[in-house]
Scaffold this motif. Sequence first.
Motif, mmCIF file in Angstrom:
data_model
loop_
_atom_site.group_PDB
_atom_site.id
_atom_site.type_symbol
_atom_site.label_atom_id
_atom_site.label_comp_id
_atom_site.label_asym_id
_atom_site.label_seq_id
_atom_site.Cartn_x
_atom_site.Cartn_y
_atom_site.Cartn_z
ATOM 1 N N UNK A 292 0.782 -1.367 0.062
ATOM 2 C CA UNK A 292 -0.133 -0.112 0.360
ATOM 3 C C UNK A 292 1.063 1.022 0.397
ATOM 4 N N UNK A 293 1.184 1.925 -1.492
ATOM 5 C CA UNK A 293 1.932 2.952 -1.188
ATOM 6 C C UNK A 293 1.135 4.338 -1.188
ATOM 7 N N UNK A 294 -0.116 4.167 -1.303
ATOM 8 C CA UNK A 294 -1.315 5.672 -0.715
ATOM 9 C C UNK A 294 -0.875 6.293 0.706
ATOM 10 N N UNK B 218 -7.484 18.459 1.376
ATOM 11 C CA UNK B 218 -6.825 16.755 1.321
ATOM 12 C C UNK B 218 -5.737 16.539 -0.447
ATOM 13 N N UNK B 219 -5.564 15.438 0.437
ATOM 14 C CA UNK B 219 -4.931 15.257 -0.867
ATOM 15 C C UNK B 219 -3.947 13.716 -0.658
ATOM 16 N N UNK B 220 -3.276 12.702 -1.342
ATOM 17 C CA UNK B 220 -2.452 11.762 -1.107
ATOM 18 C C UNK B 220 -1.439 11.814 -2.081
ATOM 19 N N UNK B 221 -0.125 11.017 -1.588
ATOM 20 C CA UNK B 221 1.243 11.267 -1.187
ATOM 21 C C UNK B 221 1.552 10.310 -1.834
ATOM 22 N N UNK B 222 3.462 9.574 -2.309
ATOM 23 C CA UNK B 222 2.953 7.742 -2.756
ATOM 24 C C UNK B 222 3.743 7.804 -1.082
ATOM 25 N N UNK B 223 3.674 6.475 -0.459
ATOM 26 C CA UNK B 223 4.252 6.222 1.045
ATOM 27 C C UNK B 223 4.066 5.386 1.526
ATOM 28 N N UNK B 224 4.899 4.633 1.942
ATOM 29 C CA UNK B 224 5.027 3.474 2.740
ATOM 30 C C UNK B 224 5.377 3.426 4.259
ATOM 31 N N UNK B 225 5.315 4.650 4.564
ATOM 32 C CA UNK B 225 5.442 4.502 6.722
ATOM 33 C C UNK B 225 6.496 3.835 7.122
ATOM 34 N N UNK B 226 6.027 3.095 8.278
ATOM 35 C CA UNK B 226 6.871 3.159 9.302
ATOM 36 C C UNK B 226 6.712 1.079 8.890
ATOM 37 N N UNK B 227 5.584 1.247 9.526
ATOM 38 C CA UNK B 227 4.617 0.222 10.208
ATOM 39 C C UNK B 227 4.845 -1.108 9.187
ATOM 40 N N UNK B 228 4.784 -0.362 7.292
ATOM 41 C CA UNK B 228 4.608 -1.213 6.795
ATOM 42 C C UNK B 228 6.443 -1.705 5.827
ATOM 43 N N UNK C 40 7.261 3.641 -8.496
ATOM 44 C CA UNK C 40 7.611 2.824 -7.266
ATOM 45 C C UNK C 40 8.652 4.701 -7.069
ATOM 46 N N UNK C 41 8.877 4.698 -8.513
ATOM 47 C CA UNK C 41 9.594 6.574 -8.242
ATOM 48 C C UNK C 41 9.385 7.749 -7.839
ATOM 49 N N UNK C 42 7.840 7.226 -7.491
ATOM 50 C CA UNK C 42 6.823 8.372 -6.830
ATOM 51 C C UNK C 42 6.444 8.106 -5.076
ATOM 52 N N UNK C 43 7.433 6.711 -4.408
ATOM 53 C CA UNK C 43 7.424 6.929 -3.492
ATOM 54 C C UNK C 43 8.541 7.600 -2.786
ATOM 55 N N UNK C 44 7.750 8.236 -1.532
ATOM 56 C CA UNK C 44 8.621 9.203 -1.464
ATOM 57 C C UNK C 44 10.036 8.649 0.067
ATOM 58 N N UNK C 45 9.209 7.752 0.404
ATOM 59 C CA UNK C 45 10.317 6.805 1.490
ATOM 60 C C UNK C 45 10.693 5.665 0.726
ATOM 61 N N UNK C 46 10.562 5.374 -0.517
ATOM 62 C CA UNK C 46 11.811 4.561 -1.300
ATOM 63 C C UNK C 46 12.865 4.365 -1.192
ATOM 64 N N UNK C 47 13.665 4.937 -0.653
ATOM 65 C CA UNK C 47 14.866 4.461 -0.376
ATOM 66 C C UNK C 47 15.342 3.994 0.161
ATOM 67 N N UNK C 48 14.113 3.734 1.511
ATOM 68 C CA UNK C 48 14.076 2.877 2.533
ATOM 69 C C UNK C 48 13.945 1.467 2.090
ATOM 70 N N UNK C 49 13.555 1.030 1.118
ATOM 71 C CA UNK C 49 12.542 0.033 -0.201
ATOM 72 C C UNK C 49 13.788 -0.171 -0.612
ATOM 73 N N UNK D 127 21.456 4.372 -10.394
ATOM 74 C CA UNK D 127 21.704 5.021 -9.541
ATOM 75 C C UNK D 127 21.495 6.865 -9.095
ATOM 76 N N UNK D 128 20.821 7.027 -10.189
ATOM 77 C CA UNK D 128 19.940 8.486 -10.585
ATOM 78 C C UNK D 128 19.077 8.700 -9.114
ATOM 79 N N UNK D 129 18.434 7.432 -9.171
ATOM 80 C CA UNK D 129 17.496 7.364 -7.731
ATOM 81 C C UNK D 129 18.303 7.232 -7.277
#
Length: 535
Positions: free
Chosen positions: A264-266, A277-287, A312-321, A348-350
């Motif tokens: 779930x990356x919403x 109100x809005x949404x953005x790409x993110x996974x979060x700590x629990x996930x 995936x390239x639009x998910x904020x915490x993708x570096x953790x993934x 590596x550019x991302x």
Amino acid sequence: MNIRFPRTRSIFAAAIVAICGANLTAHQHDSHHAPANGQTAVGTVFEDVNANGIRDEGEPGLANIKVSNGRDIVKTDQHGKYSLPVTDDTILFVIKPRNWMTPVDSDNLPQFYYIHKPNGSPKDFRYPGVEPTGPLPESVDFPLTRRDEPDQFKALLFGDTQPRNVKEVEYMAHDVIEQIIAEDGHGASFGVTLGDIVFDDLSVMPPLNQAIALIGIPWYNVIGNHDINYDAPNDRLSDETFESHYGPNYYSFDHGPTHFLVLDDVTWVAKHDGQRAHYHGGLGEDQLTFIRNDLAMIPEDQLVVLMMHIPLQNVDDRQDLYRLIEKRPATVSISAHTHYMEHVLIGDEDGWQGPKPHHHIINVTVCGSWWRGQPDERGIPHATMSDGAPNGYSIMSFDGQNYSLDFRAASRPAEHQMNIYLPEQVASSDLATTVAIANVFAADANTQCQIRVNDADWSDMDAIRIEDPAYVRAKRSEEALAERTWIDLPKPHVTPHMFRGMLPTHLPAGTHRIEVKAVFADGREIIDHRIMRVE
């Protein structure tokens, strides 16, 4: 106490789904959980020999089966027993192992979870979530039945089915479902919808589920930004209706030798402090904790397939993934969301630090351009995507660490894999400046294209990035029509799978067959042709 997983959806099954959504959801940007209440869930994973969903006398417990609460993962003991901490908002689920199958309901939705949500979902949401489940059962048991899962298998991948209403469910049924049924499900073992299951109206989920169920295979679902409760005051509560139909908003399972992670990356951000109100790409700590725990139990050489909605390239915490998957030798990820087809190589550019780029697939969408465009003779909008490719779906094949993706256009034969653009006729004197363009729908950066006339030698085509010319013309001509009853096409997208080639300069007058061949990195070839006349 045994927990029965009924073959048909029920309030109980819905209640099972919603429990962990409010507290163990994929995102914890709200930074507070439901208070811990010191409860521990216990239960058994057992072999359901007669497939009735109940542990009958003599049905053995299964050892070493993984069960999760959305963060922690434990394995059952030699008797099939497990225990996990829960709050008043937890979804427990079994991680389906190879050669085993969880029950499915009448809509072929896998029933692999139990929702513990004593108070149910919020009552003031427009679309209902989970009814109160009551106290934690004495035993939360998960049935499994044996099923042979060979090394080689296929899965169907739907991007954005996204019907606004039941009429658009019927579009999908005629345009896509009937084709898949006619071809016996393409031999697929299961299917996945990669989010945006519906288009904001969550009451459309049941008729959509019923239509897809006709394919006759288990069907998993990813949550998309149009599948959430916009009434929710925070991300933690935004998945309530989704959970009532499909269970946890993230989970994993094995099929054959392949491990699948459904993410779930919403991330939903409610209106506050003057911010809309809005949404953005993110996974979060629990996930991310769940993913980390999950992958720690997966052999390094096992193929891992990550399925999500937002690329995936639009998910904020993708570096953790990235840190969790980049050292593994075999991973691939798949999303939808953009309503065009693209293969992305993340390097590596991302910030990717793996030894080779990560392959991310943005899948073709079932609804194409949101069921837009002029209707065809059946009354169904042609729904061409903004990259000029038709709406449709993918058939993904797996074999050990290897995989391949086949594009399938809706209501068209399997051979329809490209559009070739040439003049209907050309003067001999103009051959030197006549350009042939091919839109190869599923081409990636490693695809090579060639062109030839009649049976002459092949010559190379160049990869280019332009708007699809036929799409541009179609949008212009449709918008010039008065009193149109359909929704206009979206603006064209610069397409990453276009190729350009030149014709021979000395073709004789007459009619000629122009062929284009696309060769993919795995050696697969597709050839199509177009007829052109030289005057």
